[in-house]
Design an enzyme around this catalytic site. Structure first.
Site: not given
Length: 210
Positions: A73, A92, A113, A155, A208
């Site tokens: 990848e 990944h 949230y 995937h 943040y």
């Protein structure tokens, strides 16, 4: 990770994925930007067998340097770094809960949230394409627009952040959200927060973010 090389940090992060339940064996991949290129985990080598010298360098014009082949990848990582300059590290994984949703071709909506941690009011599921292809890279780059995490249909998942510490933390959070969402779905389709409510959360989260 103070005092360690980028290669050592990439390997350490890859190994931590298993400890957090994000990955197993040689699947998944991790990379970190350095200068005009990036270091990425090698292909088909379990992380416990890797050394820092097994990490592979991918530079300008996709020049590859190392004693191993890069993760299949690598192209996806290269394109994300090119399109999203804020990305300093990419992770990944084939984490169980994210991958379950990805196999259902379901995005994660604003049922909680904390979905806003990925940059928007949902965590999208990118359309399916064969692993390691330009087609997969293209669909993931598109799905990451204004996002820092995405599911890959049939995937797994992928996220990016400013550095390896933050990308691992984000991946753990996204996998947790996927688990909670699947648990909620086992009871009923959960209600979602409104666009206005998520916009307020996103505004608060700006204070943040690193």
């Amino acid at each position: 990770m103070m005092g360690t090389s980028i290669r050592e940090q990439v390997l350490a992060t890859a190994r931590e994925m298993s400890g957090h339940g994000l990955n197993q064996g040689a699947s998944g991949n991790v990379s970190a930007r350095e200068g005009e290129g990036f270091w990425i985990t090698p292909s088909a080598l379990p992380y416990e067998q890797c050394t820092p010298e097994d990490m592979v360098w991918v530079g300008r014009a996709s020049r590859i340097r190392g004693r191993r082949k890069p993760s299949t990848e690598w192209r996806m990582h290269a394109d994300i770094y090119r399109v999203y300059p804020q990305a300093g590290a990419i992770l990944h994984a084939h984490s169980p809960y994210c991958t379950t949703l990805a196999c259902l071709e379901r995005s994660i909506p604003a049922f909680h949230y904390m979905v806003a941690l990925a940059g928007g009011d949902s965590i999208r599921c990118a359309a399916y394409a064969t692993f390691g292809t330009q087609a997969l890279s293209d669909t993931v780059v598109e799905a990451l627009c204004e996002r820092s995490a995405v599911l890959l249909a049939h995937h797994g998942m992928l996220c990016h952040a400013v550095d390896l510490e933050h990308v691992l933390a984000l991946a753990v959070e996204v996998e947790t959200l996927a688990r909670i969402y699947l648990q909620a779905l086992s009871v009923a389709e959960p209600p979602v927060l409104s666009a206005a409510e998520m916009a307020e959360v996103l505004l608060r989260f700006k204070d943040y973010r690193p």
